[in-house]
Design a protein around this motif. Structure first.
Motif, PDB file in Angstrom:
ATOM      1  N   TYR A  12      44.838  27.296  46.951  1.00  0.00           N
ATOM      2  CA  TYR A  12      45.589  27.650  45.746  1.00  0.00           C
ATOM      3  C   TYR A  12      44.679  27.943  44.550  1.00  0.00           C
ATOM      4  O   TYR A  12      44.812  28.989  43.906  1.00  0.00           O
ATOM      5  CB  TYR A  12      46.567  26.523  45.394  1.00  0.00           C
ATOM      6  CG  TYR A  12      47.298  26.746  44.092  1.00  0.00           C
ATOM      7  CD1 TYR A  12      48.388  27.601  44.030  1.00  0.00           C
ATOM      8  CD2 TYR A  12      46.887  26.097  42.924  1.00  0.00           C
ATOM      9  CE1 TYR A  12      49.066  27.806  42.839  1.00  0.00           C
ATOM     10  CE2 TYR A  12      47.552  26.303  41.735  1.00  0.00           C
ATOM     11  CZ  TYR A  12      48.637  27.155  41.693  1.00  0.00           C
ATOM     12  OH  TYR A  12      49.295  27.363  40.522  1.00  0.00           O
ATOM     13  N   TYR A  13      43.772  27.050  44.233  1.00  0.00           N
ATOM     14  CA  TYR A  13      42.983  27.193  43.018  1.00  0.00           C
ATOM     15  C   TYR A  13      42.020  28.377  43.038  1.00  0.00           C
ATOM     16  O   TYR A  13      41.920  29.099  42.041  1.00  0.00           O
ATOM     17  CB  TYR A  13      42.282  25.889  42.656  1.00  0.00           C
ATOM     18  CG  TYR A  13      43.277  24.858  42.181  1.00  0.00           C
ATOM     19  CD1 TYR A  13      43.966  25.045  40.989  1.00  0.00           C
ATOM     20  CD2 TYR A  13      43.568  23.737  42.939  1.00  0.00           C
ATOM     21  CE1 TYR A  13      44.917  24.134  40.558  1.00  0.00           C
ATOM     22  CE2 TYR A  13      44.516  22.819  42.519  1.00  0.00           C
ATOM     23  CZ  TYR A  13      45.177  23.024  41.324  1.00  0.00           C
ATOM     24  OH  TYR A  13      46.122  22.122  40.904  1.00  0.00           O
ATOM     25  N   PRO A  14      41.327  28.647  44.143  1.00  0.00           N
ATOM     26  CA  PRO A  14      40.489  29.865  44.135  1.00  0.00           C
ATOM     27  C   PRO A  14      41.316  31.142  43.946  1.00  0.00           C
ATOM     28  O   PRO A  14      40.898  32.064  43.242  1.00  0.00           O
ATOM     29  CB  PRO A  14      39.824  29.845  45.512  1.00  0.00           C
ATOM     30  CG  PRO A  14      39.790  28.405  45.885  1.00  0.00           C
ATOM     31  CD  PRO A  14      41.064  27.835  45.323  1.00  0.00           C
ATOM     32  N   GLN A  15      42.515  31.186  44.535  1.00  0.00           N
ATOM     33  CA  GLN A  15      43.388  32.348  44.375  1.00  0.00           C
ATOM     34  C   GLN A  15      43.833  32.474  42.918  1.00  0.00           C
ATOM     35  O   GLN A  15      43.810  33.551  42.340  1.00  0.00           O
ATOM     36  CB  GLN A  15      44.601  32.237  45.292  1.00  0.00           C
ATOM     37  CG  GLN A  15      45.559  33.400  45.153  1.00  0.00           C
ATOM     38  CD  GLN A  15      46.799  33.235  46.015  1.00  0.00           C
ATOM     39  OE1 GLN A  15      46.923  32.306  46.783  1.00  0.00           O
ATOM     40  NE2 GLN A  15      47.722  34.167  45.866  1.00  0.00           N
ATOM     41  N   MET A  17      42.335  31.298  40.282  1.00  0.00           N
ATOM     42  CA  MET A  17      41.162  31.640  39.464  1.00  0.00           C
ATOM     43  C   MET A  17      40.875  33.139  39.545  1.00  0.00           C
ATOM     44  O   MET A  17      40.577  33.775  38.526  1.00  0.00           O
ATOM     45  CB  MET A  17      39.950  30.820  39.903  1.00  0.00           C
ATOM     46  CG  MET A  17      40.067  29.349  39.518  1.00  0.00           C
ATOM     47  SD  MET A  17      38.806  28.285  40.251  1.00  0.00           S
ATOM     48  CE  MET A  17      37.317  29.004  39.638  1.00  0.00           C
ATOM     49  N   ALA A  18      40.982  33.718  40.727  1.00  0.00           N
ATOM     50  CA  ALA A  18      40.752  35.158  40.886  1.00  0.00           C
ATOM     51  C   ALA A  18      41.814  35.952  40.126  1.00  0.00           C
ATOM     52  O   ALA A  18      41.489  36.945  39.450  1.00  0.00           O
ATOM     53  CB  ALA A  18      40.767  35.532  42.366  1.00  0.00           C
ATOM     54  N   GLU A  19      43.068  35.533  40.194  1.00  0.00           N
ATOM     55  CA  GLU A  19      44.150  36.203  39.452  1.00  0.00           C
ATOM     56  C   GLU A  19      43.893  36.126  37.952  1.00  0.00           C
ATOM     57  O   GLU A  19      44.081  37.109  37.230  1.00  0.00           O
ATOM     58  CB  GLU A  19      45.498  35.558  39.771  1.00  0.00           C
ATOM     59  CG  GLU A  19      46.023  35.854  41.139  1.00  0.00           C
ATOM     60  CD  GLU A  19      47.306  35.081  41.455  1.00  0.00           C
ATOM     61  OE1 GLU A  19      47.908  34.477  40.530  1.00  0.00           O
ATOM     62  OE2 GLU A  19      47.701  35.081  42.623  1.00  0.00           O
ATOM     63  N   THR A  20      43.478  34.968  37.480  1.00  0.00           N
ATOM     64  CA  THR A  20      43.215  34.775  36.058  1.00  0.00           C
ATOM     65  C   THR A  20      42.053  35.637  35.601  1.00  0.00           C
ATOM     66  O   THR A  20      42.103  36.244  34.527  1.00  0.00           O
ATOM     67  CB  THR A  20      42.945  33.294  35.755  1.00  0.00           C
ATOM     68  OG1 THR A  20      44.070  32.530  36.188  1.00  0.00           O
ATOM     69  CG2 THR A  20      42.705  33.051  34.282  1.00  0.00           C
ATOM     70  N   ARG A  21      40.987  35.731  36.417  1.00  0.00           N
ATOM     71  CA  ARG A  21      39.856  36.584  36.075  1.00  0.00           C
ATOM     72  C   ARG A  21      40.298  38.042  35.922  1.00  0.00           C
ATOM     73  O   ARG A  21      39.906  38.729  34.979  1.00  0.00           O
ATOM     74  CB  ARG A  21      38.770  36.493  37.160  1.00  0.00           C
ATOM     75  CG  ARG A  21      37.657  35.565  36.777  1.00  0.00           C
ATOM     76  CD  ARG A  21      36.499  35.651  37.760  1.00  0.00           C
ATOM     77  NE  ARG A  21      36.307  34.320  38.296  1.00  0.00           N
ATOM     78  CZ  ARG A  21      36.648  33.900  39.503  1.00  0.00           C
ATOM     79  NH1 ARG A  21      37.160  34.722  40.374  1.00  0.00           N
ATOM     80  NH2 ARG A  21      36.447  32.671  39.872  1.00  0.00           N
ATOM     81  N   LEU A  22      41.126  38.514  36.843  1.00  0.00           N
ATOM     82  CA  LEU A  22      41.636  39.885  36.760  1.00  0.00           C
ATOM     83  C   LEU A  22      42.468  40.080  35.499  1.00  0.00           C
ATOM     84  O   LEU A  22      42.348  41.104  34.818  1.00  0.00           O
ATOM     85  CB  LEU A  22      42.488  40.221  37.992  1.00  0.00           C
ATOM     86  CG  LEU A  22      41.740  40.567  39.255  1.00  0.00           C
ATOM     87  CD1 LEU A  22      42.723  40.753  40.410  1.00  0.00           C
ATOM     88  CD2 LEU A  22      40.905  41.815  39.071  1.00  0.00           C
ATOM     89  N   PHE A  23      43.301  39.110  35.176  1.00  0.00           N
ATOM     90  CA  PHE A  23      44.155  39.199  33.999  1.00  0.00           C
ATOM     91  C   PHE A  23      43.323  39.251  32.720  1.00  0.00           C
ATOM     92  O   PHE A  23      43.719  39.874  31.739  1.00  0.00           O
ATOM     93  CB  PHE A  23      45.121  38.013  33.966  1.00  0.00           C
ATOM     94  CG  PHE A  23      46.227  38.173  32.976  1.00  0.00           C
ATOM     95  CD1 PHE A  23      47.255  39.077  33.206  1.00  0.00           C
ATOM     96  CD2 PHE A  23      46.243  37.436  31.808  1.00  0.00           C
ATOM     97  CE1 PHE A  23      48.279  39.233  32.280  1.00  0.00           C
ATOM     98  CE2 PHE A  23      47.258  37.584  30.885  1.00  0.00           C
ATOM     99  CZ  PHE A  23      48.284  38.487  31.124  1.00  0.00           C
ATOM    100  N   ILE A  24      42.165  38.637  32.733  1.00  0.00           N
ATOM    101  CA  ILE A  24      41.260  38.662  31.574  1.00  0.00           C
ATOM    102  C   ILE A  24      40.486  39.980  31.522  1.00  0.00           C
ATOM    103  O   ILE A  24      40.292  40.554  30.452  1.00  0.00           O
ATOM    104  CB  ILE A  24      40.294  37.454  31.624  1.00  0.00           C
ATOM    105  CG1 ILE A  24      41.073  36.160  31.394  1.00  0.00           C
ATOM    106  CG2 ILE A  24      39.165  37.608  30.608  1.00  0.00           C
ATOM    107  CD1 ILE A  24      40.288  34.900  31.678  1.00  0.00           C
TER     108      ILE A  24
END
Length: 109
Positions: A12-15, A17-24
């Motif tokens: 869950y958390y790596p996924q 984190m990747a979504e959040t990085r893209l959103f930024i």
């Protein structure tokens, strides 16, 4: 029980984190497009189905007239606003116009 939670957390958390990085990152990629198409005072320009509009009302009426061309699951390429391609999504009586390069934005009509 702990193993199950740890296993879920490892997925869950790596996924997330990747979504959040893209959103930024995505707004930063869209920024040059916005800067290349600035809004001056109350000026307005939108291209709908190949026709350039300088009045919001006329552009909106043309978008509404495109409604029969779009249906559920059948988005319609409308044109462009400030460098962003627009698509019309129609679901019954609801209209949604989506603008997207890297990060999507939409407006309900």
């Amino acid at each position: 029980m702990f193993i199950l939670r740890a296993s879920k957390a490892l997925k869950y958390y790596p996924q997330k984190m990747a979504e959040t990085r893209l959103f930024i990152e995505m707004p930063g990629k869209d920024l040059p497009i916005v800067q290349a198409h600035p809004v001056k005072d109350d000026a307005f320009t939108m291209t709908v189905k190949g026709q350039v509009f300088t009045e919001r009302k006329a552009a909106g009426e043309t978008i509404k007239a495109c409604m029969p061309m779009s249906g559920p699951g059948k988005p319609l390429d409308l044109g462009e606003y400030r460098g962003f391609p627009m698509q019309l999504h129609c679901d019954g009586s609801k209209l949604k116009v989506t603008m997207k390069r890297y990060l999507a934005d939409y407006s309900l009509l």
